[in-house]
Design an enzyme around this catalytic site. Structure first.
Site, short mmCIF file in Angstrom:
data_model
loop_
_atom_site.label_atom_id
_atom_site.label_comp_id
_atom_site.label_asym_id
_atom_site.label_seq_id
_atom_site.Cartn_x
_atom_site.Cartn_y
_atom_site.Cartn_z
N ASP A 87 0.78 -1.36 0.10
CA ASP A 87 0.03 -0.04 -0.05
C ASP A 87 0.81 1.21 0.02
O ASP A 87 0.37 2.30 0.38
CB ASP A 87 -0.92 -0.18 1.03
CG ASP A 87 -1.99 -0.92 1.14
OD1 ASP A 87 -2.36 -1.32 -0.07
OD2 ASP A 87 -2.45 -1.67 1.94
N ASP A 148 -7.03 -4.71 -4.44
CA ASP A 148 -6.48 -3.31 -3.77
C ASP A 148 -5.20 -2.72 -4.44
O ASP A 148 -5.45 -1.64 -4.52
CB ASP A 148 -6.52 -3.22 -2.23
CG ASP A 148 -7.44 -4.14 -1.53
OD1 ASP A 148 -8.10 -5.16 -1.84
OD2 ASP A 148 -7.72 -3.59 -0.48
#
Length: 374
Positions: A87, A148
């Site tokens: 991320d 994601d």
């Protein structure tokens, strides 16, 4: 309609900045944020909101507030604080890349390039993926991708544009292709996660971490796919990415409930108290806005996407926004983090706030967020 919603959002953002100087929001149950250090995957969304606010109204308060955090994000990189995950793009596209794009800061550009290098370290060439979580030898996560990650790829594509180092582009492209092949099902739904044998790269199975069950469709994952493949198309012009984004969007729209804001999983039994995920709907709104930039006027799917975008945003503004709660720290009610894990199933989500504001300012002024250079 959008103006009033933006005005309310900026008031709440200013209140948060003044009330919680130098700290960042973390998800906690109870319709509030817990404010603390830069040590999770979500802090970039808060800084991204400051940059959106500055671009929207040119109030230097938001610019100065955002700039004040750059040293914090740089220090986190240098000390490698809680960065053993993919991320990095969520953290640094919305902080360092955003600052560079808005101000031209050479320091912010350097921080963003350093972040891209950290993300590159998660590339697993024997499999052809960016590993989602944990260290390379992690027995559970060593061969895992999750959908994601598509929103982290823009950091690598951006780094390629700035340096012409082909590795950034190739890694992002190959991961997007793997995500398309293994995470997207034939009916346009999606797996949250996919497992590979980390020794030989063989595909094992699709599954979930935050969805209802392995074969279900987690709504936020579907939203990441819609926006992520549309952004991958923007950078690569690889036509199948655009078609995949459209397929995911059609599935999402066809499964929207009557009030136009989705539950946390498309396959979960709906009963009284079943959690929603307003953040999934906000992300999808941004994805539809991106898709509409690339879909021809004569495309048969265009009208449906435009109508769904309007229905979604009106529902969020009229029924899910905290405009009736002046003291609220979040912008959207009824977001969910990890329902399956019983973690904040019905609360404010800072990424929901960010994408809600991104969609609003894009609709109102054409401000498109920080996933690519204008």
């Amino acid at each position: 309609m959008w103006n009033a919603a933006i005005a309310d959002a900026l008031v709440k953002l200013r209140q948060n900045i003044v009330k919680h100087p130098g700290v960042l929001p973390h998800i906690i149950e109870g319709q509030r944020y817990e404010w603390g250090e830069n040590n999770d995957w979500i802090e970039g969304f808060y800084i991204g909101m400051m940059w959106l606010a500055y671009e929207y109204g040119q109030d230097p308060f938001y610019k100065e507030s955002a700039e004040a955090y750059l040293a914090n994000f740089k220090d986190r990189l240098e000390r490698h604080v809680a960065l053993d995950h993919h991320d990095i793009g969520f953290l640094y596209s919305l902080s360092a890349v955003a600052q560079w794009r808005v101000t031209g800061s050479s320091e912010a550009k350097e921080v963003a390039l350093q972040a891209a290098d950290v993300l590159l370290e998660r590339w697993r060439p024997q499999i052809g993926i960016i590993q989602a979580w944990g260290l390379e030898d992690d027995p559970e996560n060593g061969g895992r991708i999750i959908i994601d990650c598509l929103l982290n790829l823009p950091l690598l594509f951006w780094a390629y544009e700035q340096t012409q180092n082909q590795k950034y582009y190739d890694v992002a492209m190959r991961h997007a292709l793997a995500s398309q092949k293994f995470l997207v099902r034939g009916d346009g739904s999606s797996y949250h996660t996919f497992y590979f044998d980390r020794a030989n790269g063989n595909a094992i199975r699709g599954g979930t971490h935050q969805g209802h069950e392995d074969g279900s469709t987690w709504t936020r994952g579907q939203a990441w796919g819609i926006y992520g493949f549309a952004l991958a198309y923007r950078y690569t012009k690889h036509e199948p990415f655009l078609e995949t984004s459209k397929r995911l969007a059609k599935y999402f729209i066809e499964h929207m409930p009557e009030d136009n804001v989705v539950y946390w999983d498309f396959d979960v039994p709906v009963e009284a108290g079943t959690p929603r995920d307003s953040s999934a709907s906000a992300i999808t709104a941004c994805g539809l806005l991106e898709l509409l930039e690339w879909i021809a006027e004569e495309d048969s799917s265009r009208q449906g996407f435009e109508e769904a975008l309007g229905r979604t945003m009106r529902a969020l503004v009229e029924n899910y926004a905290t405009t009736d709660i002046p003291e609220a720290e979040g912008l959207l009610k009824h977001g969910s983090y990890h329902v399956r894990g019983d973690r904040a199933p019905d609360d404010y989500m800072i990424w929901g706030d960010y994408f809600y504001l991104e969609a609003l300012v894009r609709l109102e002024k054409g401000i498109k967020g920080y996933w690519y250079v204008k």
